[in-house]
Design a protein around this motif. Sequence first.
Motif, mmCIF file in Angstrom:
data_model
loop_
_atom_site.group_PDB
_atom_site.id
_atom_site.type_symbol
_atom_site.label_atom_id
_atom_site.label_comp_id
_atom_site.label_asym_id
_atom_site.label_seq_id
_atom_site.Cartn_x
_atom_site.Cartn_y
_atom_site.Cartn_z
ATOM 1 N N ALA A 62 0.542 -0.786 0.063
ATOM 2 C CA ALA A 62 -0.686 0.127 -0.380
ATOM 3 C C ALA A 62 1.171 1.404 0.094
ATOM 4 O O ALA A 62 1.707 1.472 0.642
ATOM 5 C CB ALA A 62 -0.681 -0.360 1.204
ATOM 6 N N ASN A 63 0.301 2.115 -0.262
ATOM 7 C CA ASN A 63 1.784 3.330 -1.160
ATOM 8 C C ASN A 63 0.690 4.381 -0.327
ATOM 9 O O ASN A 63 -0.954 4.660 -0.732
ATOM 10 C CB ASN A 63 1.597 3.919 -2.226
ATOM 11 C CG ASN A 63 2.716 5.450 -2.223
ATOM 12 O OD1 ASN A 63 2.047 6.078 -1.556
ATOM 13 N ND2 ASN A 63 2.959 5.305 -3.164
ATOM 14 N N VAL A 64 0.576 5.047 0.935
ATOM 15 C CA VAL A 64 -0.281 5.349 1.803
ATOM 16 C C VAL A 64 -0.050 7.173 1.811
ATOM 17 O O VAL A 64 -1.119 7.689 1.808
ATOM 18 C CB VAL A 64 0.603 5.689 3.358
ATOM 19 C CG1 VAL A 64 -0.623 6.762 4.574
ATOM 20 C CG2 VAL A 64 -0.193 3.934 2.976
ATOM 21 N N LEU A 65 1.160 7.251 1.659
ATOM 22 C CA LEU A 65 1.603 9.316 1.204
ATOM 23 C C LEU A 65 2.796 9.602 0.017
ATOM 24 O O LEU A 65 3.189 9.674 1.148
ATOM 25 C CB LEU A 65 1.509 9.951 2.968
ATOM 26 C CG LEU A 65 1.281 11.044 3.779
ATOM 27 C CD1 LEU A 65 -0.194 11.743 2.804
ATOM 28 C CD2 LEU A 65 1.602 11.556 5.198
ATOM 29 N N PRO A 66 1.615 9.961 -0.142
ATOM 30 C CA PRO A 66 3.377 10.486 -0.906
ATOM 31 C C PRO A 66 3.744 11.963 -0.945
ATOM 32 O O PRO A 66 3.100 12.710 -1.072
ATOM 33 C CB PRO A 66 2.928 10.882 -3.155
ATOM 34 C CG PRO A 66 1.573 10.938 -2.823
ATOM 35 C CD PRO A 66 0.672 9.650 -1.343
ATOM 36 N N PHE A 67 4.983 11.964 -0.137
ATOM 37 C CA PHE A 67 5.689 13.251 -0.120
ATOM 38 C C PHE A 67 6.244 13.827 -1.399
ATOM 39 O O PHE A 67 6.338 14.961 -1.455
ATOM 40 C CB PHE A 67 6.811 13.253 1.063
ATOM 41 C CG PHE A 67 6.605 12.861 2.307
ATOM 42 C CD1 PHE A 67 5.460 11.827 2.689
ATOM 43 C CD2 PHE A 67 7.324 13.719 3.124
ATOM 44 C CE1 PHE A 67 5.109 11.746 4.387
ATOM 45 C CE2 PHE A 67 6.501 13.395 4.497
ATOM 46 C CZ PHE A 67 5.323 11.735 5.135
ATOM 47 N N TYR A 68 7.197 13.638 -1.878
ATOM 48 C CA TYR A 68 8.044 14.147 -3.175
ATOM 49 C C TYR A 68 8.178 12.642 -4.055
ATOM 50 O O TYR A 68 8.290 11.529 -3.565
ATOM 51 C CB TYR A 68 9.288 13.967 -2.218
ATOM 52 C CG TYR A 68 10.405 15.593 -3.414
ATOM 53 C CD1 TYR A 68 11.308 15.307 -4.101
ATOM 54 C CD2 TYR A 68 9.191 17.266 -3.209
ATOM 55 C CE1 TYR A 68 11.948 16.010 -4.865
ATOM 56 C CE2 TYR A 68 9.933 17.435 -3.452
ATOM 57 C CZ TYR A 68 11.423 17.718 -4.433
ATOM 58 O OH TYR A 68 11.677 18.654 -4.900
ATOM 59 N N PRO A 69 8.358 12.916 -5.318
ATOM 60 C CA PRO A 69 9.361 11.813 -5.915
ATOM 61 C C PRO A 69 9.546 10.812 -6.018
ATOM 62 O O PRO A 69 11.211 11.321 -5.667
ATOM 63 C CB PRO A 69 9.154 12.647 -7.853
ATOM 64 C CG PRO A 69 8.778 14.044 -7.362
ATOM 65 C CD PRO A 69 8.370 14.602 -6.071
ATOM 66 N N GLY A 70 9.145 9.577 -5.898
ATOM 67 C CA GLY A 70 10.398 9.198 -5.200
ATOM 68 C C GLY A 70 10.579 8.579 -3.671
ATOM 69 O O GLY A 70 10.961 8.196 -3.049
ATOM 70 N N LEU A 71 10.169 9.467 -2.783
ATOM 71 C CA LEU A 71 9.660 10.004 -1.267
ATOM 72 C C LEU A 71 8.540 9.242 -1.109
ATOM 73 O O LEU A 71 7.922 10.047 -1.235
ATOM 74 C CB LEU A 71 10.677 10.704 -0.980
ATOM 75 C CG LEU A 71 11.602 10.912 -0.756
ATOM 76 C CD1 LEU A 71 12.171 12.673 -0.910
ATOM 77 C CD2 LEU A 71 13.079 9.517 -0.591
ATOM 78 N N ALA A 189 20.333 7.551 -7.062
ATOM 79 C CA ALA A 189 19.157 6.206 -8.038
ATOM 80 C C ALA A 189 17.905 7.110 -8.462
ATOM 81 O O ALA A 189 17.311 6.624 -9.045
ATOM 82 C CB ALA A 189 19.076 5.301 -7.337
ATOM 83 N N GLY A 190 17.606 7.856 -7.872
ATOM 84 C CA GLY A 190 15.782 8.313 -7.936
ATOM 85 C C GLY A 190 15.070 7.704 -7.152
ATOM 86 O O GLY A 190 13.778 7.644 -6.918
ATOM 87 N N ASP A 191 15.289 6.433 -6.127
ATOM 88 C CA ASP A 191 15.139 5.501 -6.366
ATOM 89 C C ASP A 191 14.982 4.468 -5.249
ATOM 90 O O ASP A 191 16.144 4.069 -4.514
ATOM 91 C CB ASP A 191 14.551 4.359 -7.097
ATOM 92 C CG ASP A 191 13.732 3.036 -6.572
ATOM 93 O OD1 ASP A 191 13.430 2.006 -6.971
ATOM 94 O OD2 ASP A 191 12.703 3.547 -5.954
ATOM 95 N N ALA A 200 16.752 -2.327 -7.867
ATOM 96 C CA ALA A 200 17.230 -2.436 -9.449
ATOM 97 C C ALA A 200 18.481 -1.161 -9.860
ATOM 98 O O ALA A 200 19.526 -0.933 -10.471
ATOM 99 C CB ALA A 200 16.504 -3.223 -10.221
ATOM 100 N N SER A 201 17.806 -0.189 -9.200
ATOM 101 C CA SER A 201 18.144 1.606 -9.737
ATOM 102 C C SER A 201 20.131 1.339 -9.282
ATOM 103 O O SER A 201 20.990 2.263 -9.922
ATOM 104 C CB SER A 201 17.355 2.508 -9.293
ATOM 105 O OG SER A 201 16.307 2.130 -9.546
#
Lengths: 601, 487
Positions: A62-71, A189-191, A200-201
Motif C-alpha cells: 500500500a502506498n499511503v502518503l507521497p511526499f516527493y517523487p520517489g519518497l 538513484a532517485g529510488d 535495481a536502480s
Amino acid sequence: MTPDEAVLVLAVFLPFLAVPGIVLLRHRPNVREGVSLAAAIATFGLNAALLPALLAGTPVSANVLPFYPGLAIEFRADALGLLFSTVSSFLWILTTVYSIGYMRGLKEHAQTRYYACFALVIGSAMGVALSSSLFSLLIFYEALTVSTYPLVIHKETDEAYRAGRKYLTYTLGGGGAILAGLAIVYALAGDVSFAAGGNASLAGLPPTALGVLQVAAGLLIAGFGVKSTLMPLHGWLPTAMIAPTPVSGLLHAVAVVKAGVFGIVRTLLFLLGPGLTVTLGLQPGMLAVASFTILVASLFALLQDNLKLLLAYSTVSQLSYIVLGAALLSPNGIVGSAAHIAAHAFAKLTMFFVAGILLVETGKTRISELRGVGRQMPGTMAAFAVAALALIGIPPLAPFVSKGYLAAGAAESGAVLLPLVLAASAVLNVAYFLPIVVRAFGGASPGPRKERGTMLAPLVATAAGAVVLGVWTGLPGGPFALAGSLPSAILPGHAAGFDPLAMDSLLELGLVAAAAAVVVAVSARRLEMPSPKRTAPERGILWLGRTLAEGFSAVYASVVASVDGLGRRARRTQTGDLNWNAIGLALGLLLVLAWLLGGSA
Amino acid sequence: MAAESWPVALPLIVLVGGAVIAFLAGRALGARGGDAAGIVAIVAFALSFAAVLPLGDAGGTLAYAPFGEAALLADGLAVFLALVATGLGLAVAAYSLVSMRGERGRAHYTALLLLMVAGLVGLGFAGDLFNLYVFFELMAISSYALVAFHRERGEAIEAGMKYIVMSGAGSLLALLGIGVLYAGAGQLDIAAIRVAGVPSALALPAVGLLIAGFGVKAAIVPMHTWLPDAHSAAPSGISAMLSGVVIQGGLLAMVRALSVFGGGAAPFSYGLLLAFLAVLTMTIGNLLAMHQQDLKRLLAYSSIAQMGYILLGFGIGIEYGIGIAFVGALFHILSHALMKGGAFLAAGILQQAYGTRDLAGLRGAGRRVPAASLPFAVFALGLVGVPPTAGFLSKLLLATGAAEAGTTGAFFVVALIGNSVLSLAYYVPVLTGLFAREGTSPAVHPSPGSAVPVVGLAALVLLFGVWPDLVLGFVNAAAGSLGFGGP
C-alpha cells in the motif's frame, strides 16, 4: 483502497489510534489497560491476517502518503517485515499483561504516559517492519526514538534524565547519519525502495558512482548501527537500563534494538543487495565489527553483578549475531540472522521479565543477592533457566536452531575465525548465564513463596514460546518458515537447507556447550561471581574485559570533551566588542575577495 | 514580456497604508490605541497575504513600474518571500497584540513592524538593483528601531547600536557593489544586466562586495557577530521576525543581486565560495550555541547555523546548477521561519511567565506552561530534523541537493549532517531541561491568547511536514525564478 490494503495500513496505525483512548481513560485504569490489551491483540491479529497473502506469493502492499517523487510512506507485508511485526505485536500482548502486574506492584507513577508511549512505540515498530522503502522506514525509525524517550526517563531522577539525554543524542545522531545516507542514495538513484536482492536502480549505477555509494553505505550502517548497538556505538544501552524493566525488555527484545538490526538487514539485503555489498567492500568490515561486538560484549557481561546490565551486554552480543548472519550473505547466514530476531526476542524478554519479578517481589537487582531465590520463586527461575539454556544454544530451543544456521553459514564461509568466534561466544554465554541459575537453586529459600500471576504467566508464555518455536520450526507463517523463504528471494538460485541430523558443525557446537555446562555446574561452588567488594586483583579474562570497558569510556569521554572544548573556544570569539565585530566584517570582505581573485587567476 | 499590472503593487500599498493607519490610530486612541494598532496590523497582514496569493498564478509575468523604469516584478521568488514575510508577520502581530499589553510605544512598534515587512515584500518584488537596495534599507532601518525598542534597558540599546553600525557598514558595502555593477553594465535592471553582461574586471569586486555586504545581514561567518545580541535583546516578536525572515531577506537580496551573473554569464565561480562559507557558518554557529544558558541567545546562535544550511543549498545550486538544492534552500527558509519564529514566540511566553530567559530558571517550565512548551518541542525537533516536521523534509532536500554534486557533494552532505548531529548537543539539554519534573509554577500566568499563534505555527510545521504538496508549488516556482536555472 482494497480490504487487504486497509488491513495493512491498519496494522501499522492501529496502535497510534489507541493512544487517545488510553489518554482519555487515565482515571479508569482497568479500562485503560483493557484498551491497551485489546489494541495489542488486534494488532497481532491484523499482522497475522496478512500472512495468507504472503504465503500465496502475493504480499499486500500500500502506498499511503507521497511526499516527493520517489519518497513516500509505503508499506509491503513481505516475509522479513511480517517476521518482525508478528513477533513484536505478539510480544506486546504479553508485555502489556506483564506491565499491569509490574506497574501496579511497584505503585508506579505516570502509568497513563507509560501505556500511551508503549502504544506509540509499537506502532512505530510496525511502521519500521512493514515499510517498503528506506524513506518510509526512517520516518517510523525516528518516531521510535521520540516515543521511547518518555519511557527511558520514566523515573524522572537526575540519573534518568542523564540517561535520556545520552539516549536521544546517540539515537538522533544515528538518525541523522541515516538521513545523510538516504539523501546520497536518493540523489544517485532517485529510488530508495526495498527489493529482495537489492534495488535495481542502485545495481544499475555506473562504476564512477561507487565511491559516493560507499560513503552512503557507511553512513547507513553507522546510522542503523547505533540502535543495533554495534560497538563502539553501544554506549546508550547500558545507561538506558534505568528505565522500568518492561521498558528495558521492550527496548532490548522487541522494538528498538531489533529495529536497528532490521535496518541493517534491509540495507544489506534489500537496498544494496548482496552483489553491491561485496562490490563496495563492506563485507569484511561488517564481519569484523560484528565479531568484535559479539566477543567483547560477552566479556563485559561477565563483569556485571547487576542483572539488568548483564542482560544488556548479552543483548549487545546477541544482536551482532544477526548482523553477522546478514553480512555472511549466504543462505544459511540469512536464515539464521532473520530467525534469530525472533528466537532471541522470546528468550531475552523472558529474562527481563524475570528481572522485573525479582525487583517487585524481593527488591533484588544483583546477582550476588540471588542465592536460593529459585526455591522461593521456582516458576520464575525455572523459566529463567529455560531462557538461559536457550541463549546458550541447547536443543531443542529456538536459538539453537537459529544459531545452528549461523554456525553453518560461518563454517561454509571459509573464514576460519568465524566459527571460532561463535564457539567462544557460546562458552562465554555459559560462563555468565549458568552460574545465575546454579546460584538461584543452590542454598535455602530466603523467604516465603510469592509470584503473582499477572507477571508469572507472560513469563512462562515467552519461555514456552522459545521452546515451541524451536521444536515446531515448521509452524506455517512462523518465524522459521518466514526466514526460510528469504534466501530464494534474495539470492536467486540458492536454497537453504537445514537438516538437524546432518549438521556437523551444529553437533560440535552442541557438544561444546554441553561440555562447558557440565564443567561449570560441577565447579559452580568455586566460581565466584564478581562482586562490588572484590579486592583480589582480577586476572585473565576478567582483567581483559575491565581494561576494554575502561578504554571505551575513555574514548567516549575524550570525544565529548574535545567537542565541548571546541565550543568553549568558539565562544571566546564572541567578545561583544564592536571593534572586533568590525574587524570580522573586514576579514570577511578580504577572505571573499582573496578567494575570488585566486579562483579567477 | 512582463505585463503591466497594478495588483503587483497592492501588497505594498496595503502594508505601508496599514503602517500609517496603525500609527495614527495608536496615537489618537489613547489607552486603547495599542490594541487598535495591533488589530490594524493583523488586518493589514491578512489582506496583503491574500493580495499576494493570486500573483503567483500568472507565472511570473506580472510587473508594475510606478515610476517609469523602476519595476516591481511578481515572479516566483517575490511571491514566496512575500507570503512567508506577511504570514509570519501575521503570527507576530497576533502574538504582540496580547503579549505587549500595557507597554508604551505600541503604535510605533506596530507601524515599524508593518514597514519592516513592507521592506521585505518590496525586496522580493524588486526587479532592479535600485529598488532592491531601497526596500532592503527600509527593512533594515525599521529593524534597527525595533531591536532597540525596550530603550529603558541597557542591553537593548547596546545591541541596537552594534546592530546599526554593523548593518550600516554592510549596507554600504552592498551599495558599493551595486555601484560597481552599474558602472560595468550601465543599467540597473536585473534581467537586462543578465543579458548584457558585466566586464570581469568589474564583476569580481562587485561579487566580493555584494557577498560581504549582504552577508552581514545574512549573518554569514565572520560577519555574524552582531546577531546574538540583537536577537536576544529585541522583543520576542521582533526576534521571531529577525530570525525568521529578516536575515533570510538579506540572503535573498544577495542571491537576487548575484543572479545578474546567472545563466552561465559568470567569468569565475563563486558558488563554491558560498558553499564553503556556509560550512564555516553552520559549524561556528553550532559551536557557539553549545554552552548557552540564555534561551533566546541559544536560539539566536542556532539561527546562524541554520543560515549556513540555507546558504549551502544556494551555493551548491549556483555552482553545479542543481535545482533540488534551490528547492531545499527555499523550503528550509519557509520551515525555519515557522520553526524559529515559533520558538522565539514560545520563548517569549516562557520569559513572561517566569521573568527570566535563563535555562536554569526555566527548568521544568514545560509541564506548567504546556501551551508554549509543547509547540516548542515540535519546533526544536523540527530544527534538529526529526520527521514528520517540515524541518526534516527541508534538511533531506538540502542533503539530496548536496549529494547530487558528486564527490565534493558527499563532503557537503557529511558536513550538513555532522552539524545536524552537533546541534543535538544544545537542543537536547534544552528540551530535557524544559520537561524536567522539578520546577516552580510561573509567577505570571500567560494569557491564552498569546499561545494561539504559537500553536498555529506548530500545526503548520507538522502539516507541511506531512503534506508538503501544499507549499511545494510556491517553492518550485521560486526556485525556477532565481535566474540560475531552476529545477
